[in-house]
Design a protein around this motif. Structure first.
Motif, PDB file in Angstrom:
ATOM      1  N   ASN A  67      -2.052  -1.211  -6.659  1.00 19.97           N
ATOM      2  CA  ASN A  67      -2.708  -0.737  -5.435  1.00 19.97           C
ATOM      3  C   ASN A  67      -3.490  -1.897  -4.816  1.00 19.97           C
ATOM      4  OD1 ASN A  67      -4.518   0.388  -3.520  1.00 19.97           O
ATOM      5  ND2 ASN A  67      -4.243   2.390  -4.468  1.00 19.97           N
TER       6      ASN A  67
ATOM      7  N   TYR B 236       0.828  -1.198   0.000  1.00 19.07           N
ATOM      8  CA  TYR B 236       0.000   0.000   0.000  1.00 19.07           C
ATOM      9  C   TYR B 236       0.872   1.261   0.000  1.00 19.07           C
ATOM     10  CZ  TYR B 236      -4.275   2.672   1.165  1.00 19.07           C
ATOM     11  OH  TYR B 236      -5.352   3.530   1.167  1.00 19.07           O
ATOM     12  N   ALA B 237       1.956   1.239   0.760  1.00 21.06           N
ATOM     13  CA  ALA B 237       2.902   2.354   0.751  1.00 21.06           C
ATOM     14  C   ALA B 237       3.541   2.496  -0.635  1.00 21.06           C
ATOM     15  CB  ALA B 237       3.976   2.158   1.825  1.00 21.06           C
TER      16      ALA B 237
ATOM     17  N   SER C 206      -1.426  11.805  -1.615  1.00 17.28           N
ATOM     18  CA  SER C 206      -1.943  11.071  -2.773  1.00 17.28           C
ATOM     19  C   SER C 206      -3.464  11.073  -2.694  1.00 17.28           C
ATOM     20  CB  SER C 206      -1.343   9.665  -2.846  1.00 17.28           C
ATOM     21  OG  SER C 206      -1.617   8.932  -1.666  1.00 17.28           O
TER      22      SER C 206
ATOM     23  N   HIS D  72       1.138   4.263  -2.885  1.00 17.17           N
ATOM     24  CA  HIS D  72       1.197   5.705  -2.620  1.00 17.17           C
ATOM     25  C   HIS D  72       2.346   6.331  -3.423  1.00 17.17           C
ATOM     26  CE1 HIS D  72       1.498   9.441  -0.272  1.00 17.17           C
ATOM     27  NE2 HIS D  72       2.729   9.116   0.039  1.00 17.17           N
TER      28      HIS D  72
ATOM     29  N   LEU E  25      -9.214   4.756  -4.540  1.00 19.49           N
ATOM     30  CA  LEU E  25      -8.317   3.597  -4.623  1.00 19.49           C
ATOM     31  C   LEU E  25      -8.698   2.687  -5.785  1.00 19.49           C
ATOM     32  CD1 LEU E  25      -8.097   2.981  -0.795  1.00 19.49           C
ATOM     33  CD2 LEU E  25      -6.473   4.214  -2.261  1.00 19.49           C
TER      34      LEU E  25
ATOM     35  N   TYR F 273       1.490   6.444  -7.094  1.00 19.00           N
ATOM     36  CA  TYR F 273       0.516   7.504  -7.362  1.00 19.00           C
ATOM     37  C   TYR F 273       1.217   8.859  -7.460  1.00 19.00           C
ATOM     38  CZ  TYR F 273      -4.223   9.501  -7.039  1.00 19.00           C
ATOM     39  OH  TYR F 273      -5.422  10.124  -7.295  1.00 19.00           O
TER      40      TYR F 273
ATOM     41  N   HIS G 108      -7.473   4.283  -8.977  1.00 15.02           N
ATOM     42  CA  HIS G 108      -6.050   4.019  -9.196  1.00 15.02           C
ATOM     43  C   HIS G 108      -5.867   2.640  -9.841  1.00 15.02           C
ATOM     44  CE1 HIS G 108      -1.775   3.833  -7.190  1.00 15.02           C
ATOM     45  NE2 HIS G 108      -1.688   4.052  -8.479  1.00 15.02           N
TER      46      HIS G 108
ATOM     47  N   MET H 216      -3.985   6.841   1.421  1.00 17.47           N
ATOM     48  CA  MET H 216      -2.636   6.301   1.314  1.00 17.47           C
ATOM     49  C   MET H 216      -1.647   7.255   1.982  1.00 17.47           C
ATOM     50  SD  MET H 216      -2.425   4.708  -2.547  1.00 17.47           S
ATOM     51  CE  MET H 216      -3.043   6.093  -3.469  1.00 17.47           C
ATOM     52  N   PRO H 217      -0.594   6.803   2.573  1.00 20.49           N
ATOM     53  CA  PRO H 217      -0.091   5.440   2.582  1.00 20.49           C
ATOM     54  C   PRO H 217      -0.426   4.636   3.839  1.00 20.49           C
ATOM     55  CG  PRO H 217       1.647   6.893   3.317  1.00 20.49           C
ATOM     56  CD  PRO H 217       0.430   7.751   3.023  1.00 20.49           C
TER      57      PRO H 217
END
Length: 163
Positions: free
Chosen positions: A140, A90-91, A114, A94, A128, A97, A131, A118-119
């Motif tokens: 993501n 997930y980081a 972002s 970010h 999300l 993105y 993305h 996030m993050p």
């Protein structure tokens, strides 16, 4: 990157307002209508706008709203706290993105911001999912999980037109 007048009219109908800051269509329905719009990080009126991938498809928006109303974000936040691999992915989403948005510009007011929480947290499933739909699955993880739940619950599936 091209956005047709028909795209802009479809976006106006989908959003119920004139779309702002449209750079491109980042994802389309199988029928060709916009699903996610790529939005400039600074709107024409000068306002900073961190949500680069803006979900517009009415059925996808409704599906995400349903999941948010059912507090799916709480489950995802719990999973982020308990699963270091998910948190790391997930980081990385970010960072992806921000890197992609930097290609369009980087207003100082939204530096490091972002979308979707996030993050570190899950705040907006719409952003999300946008993305994921724009860049593809595997980038993501929360957007991917949201898409999985939408499909499993038959709330929305990008493989079928529901325009």
């Amino acid at each position: 990157m091209t956005v047709s007048e028909a795209d802009l009219e479809t976006l106006r109908v989908q959003l119920g307002r004139v779309p702002r800051g449209v750079v491109d269509i980042a994802a389309r329905c199988v029928c060709g209508r916009p699903t996610v719009v790529l939005t400039a990080p600074r709107l024409p009126d000068g306002s900073p706008f961190p949500t680069m991938y803006y979900l517009t498809h009415p059925a996808a928006v409704r599906g995400c709203s349903t999941l948010e109303a059912e507090h799916l974000m709480e489950d995802f936040n719990r999973r982020l706290a308990e699963d270091p691999e998910l948190a790391a992915a997930y980081a990385a989403a970010h960072a992806d993105y921000l890197s992609r948005r930097d290609e369009l510009g980087s207003p100082a007011e939204i530096d490091g911001v972002s979308a979707g929480g996030m993050p570190t947290r899950v705040k907006c499933l719409h952003a999300l999912l946008g993305h994921t739909l724009a860049v593809g699955q595997g980038v993501n993880p929360i957007g991917d999980l949201t898409l999985d739940v939408l499909r499993e619950r038959e709330l929305w599936d990008p493989a079928r037109c529901s325009c």
